[in-house]
Design an enzyme around this catalytic site. Structure first.
Site, short mmCIF file in Angstrom:
data_model
loop_
_atom_site.label_atom_id
_atom_site.label_comp_id
_atom_site.label_asym_id
_atom_site.label_seq_id
_atom_site.Cartn_x
_atom_site.Cartn_y
_atom_site.Cartn_z
N ASP A 84 1.88 -3.62 -2.22
CA ASP A 84 0.56 -3.10 -2.57
C ASP A 84 -0.30 -4.26 -3.10
O ASP A 84 0.15 -5.03 -3.96
CB ASP A 84 0.69 -2.00 -3.64
N HIS A 108 1.27 7.22 3.21
CA HIS A 108 2.08 6.14 2.63
C HIS A 108 2.84 6.65 1.41
O HIS A 108 2.35 7.49 0.68
CB HIS A 108 1.23 4.93 2.25
N GLN A 126 -5.84 10.20 -3.19
CA GLN A 126 -5.61 9.36 -2.01
C GLN A 126 -6.88 8.57 -1.69
O GLN A 126 -7.98 9.13 -1.68
CB GLN A 126 -5.22 10.23 -0.80
P1 5GP Z 1 -3.50 5.91 -2.35
O1 5GP Z 1 -4.45 6.09 -3.46
O2 5GP Z 1 -4.22 6.18 -1.03
O3 5GP Z 1 -2.26 6.72 -2.53
O4 5GP Z 1 -3.01 4.43 -2.39
C1 5GP Z 1 -3.56 3.40 -1.65
C2 5GP Z 1 -2.93 2.12 -2.12
O5 5GP Z 1 -3.23 1.12 -1.18
C3 5GP Z 1 -3.42 1.65 -3.49
O6 5GP Z 1 -2.31 1.51 -4.36
C4 5GP Z 1 -4.09 0.32 -3.18
O7 5GP Z 1 -3.85 -0.63 -4.19
C5 5GP Z 1 -3.46 -0.08 -1.86
N1 5GP Z 1 -4.32 -0.88 -1.00
C6 5GP Z 1 -5.66 -0.67 -0.74
N2 5GP Z 1 -6.11 -1.56 0.14
C7 5GP Z 1 -5.04 -2.36 0.47
C8 5GP Z 1 -4.90 -3.47 1.36
O8 5GP Z 1 -5.82 -3.93 2.02
N3 5GP Z 1 -3.66 -4.03 1.42
C9 5GP Z 1 -2.60 -3.55 0.69
N4 5GP Z 1 -1.43 -4.18 0.85
N5 5GP Z 1 -2.71 -2.51 -0.15
C10 5GP Z 1 -3.92 -1.91 -0.25
#
Ligand code: 5GP
Length: 140
Positions: free
Chosen positions: A33, A102, A96
């Protein structure tokens, strides 16, 4: 909402955006992440156009959770946390922000409040080191 093929994880799958990868097979990909909640925060995604857990086939969901457990074991071996959160958010209301399914693997080192978001981007060199530490436990 229809799956958006231009979400950042789809771009990572297509190689259009870089990522610190730790594991990959035919069905899944795991990578660091970019804004880790804790040291070793890793994400696991299916190689399928699924926005959330309800969109994915049982077979791909099985593959994704098995990769999640495999990678989580390597994260645990690499960083020796006190505990391990494994979580997954469905929909903006649930928090999200990237609309490609994920699983979060989040090592926990200490008690206290926890939020999924709000951390700054991590030093890429540190993420590369962490990815290498996890891979070492997947290769062995
Ligand atoms: P969500 O809130 O959708 O469950 O989590 C998305 C996750 O993706 C977050 O923890 C955020 O830090 C991570 N993230 C967002 N953009 C990127 C990216 O460009 N690369 C990576 N490796 N992680 C990302």
């Amino acid at each position: 909402m229809a799956y958006d093929p231009n979400n950042v994880f789809a771009k990572i799958l297509r190689g259009e955006v870089p990522a610190h990868k730790v594991f990959e097979d035919d069905a899944t990909l795991a990578f660091m992440d970019i804004m880790p909640q804790t040291r070793g925060h890793t994400l696991v995604i299916p190689k399928a156009e699924a926005e959330n857990i309800f969109d994915l086939s049982p077979e791909m969901l099985t593959a994704t959770i098995l990769t999640t457990r495999k990678v989580a074991a390597a994260v645990r071996a690499a960083f020796e946390p006190e505990g391990m959160m494994i979580g997954q958010l469905n929909g903006a209301m649930a928090g999200q922000t990237v609309f490609h399914l994920h699983f979060h693997i989040i090592p926990r080192y200490e008690p206290g409040g926890f939020r999924f978001h709000g951390k700054p981007a991590e030093d890429p060199d540190l993420l590369a080191d962490h990815a290498a530490a996890i891979r070492a436990h997947l290769d062995s």
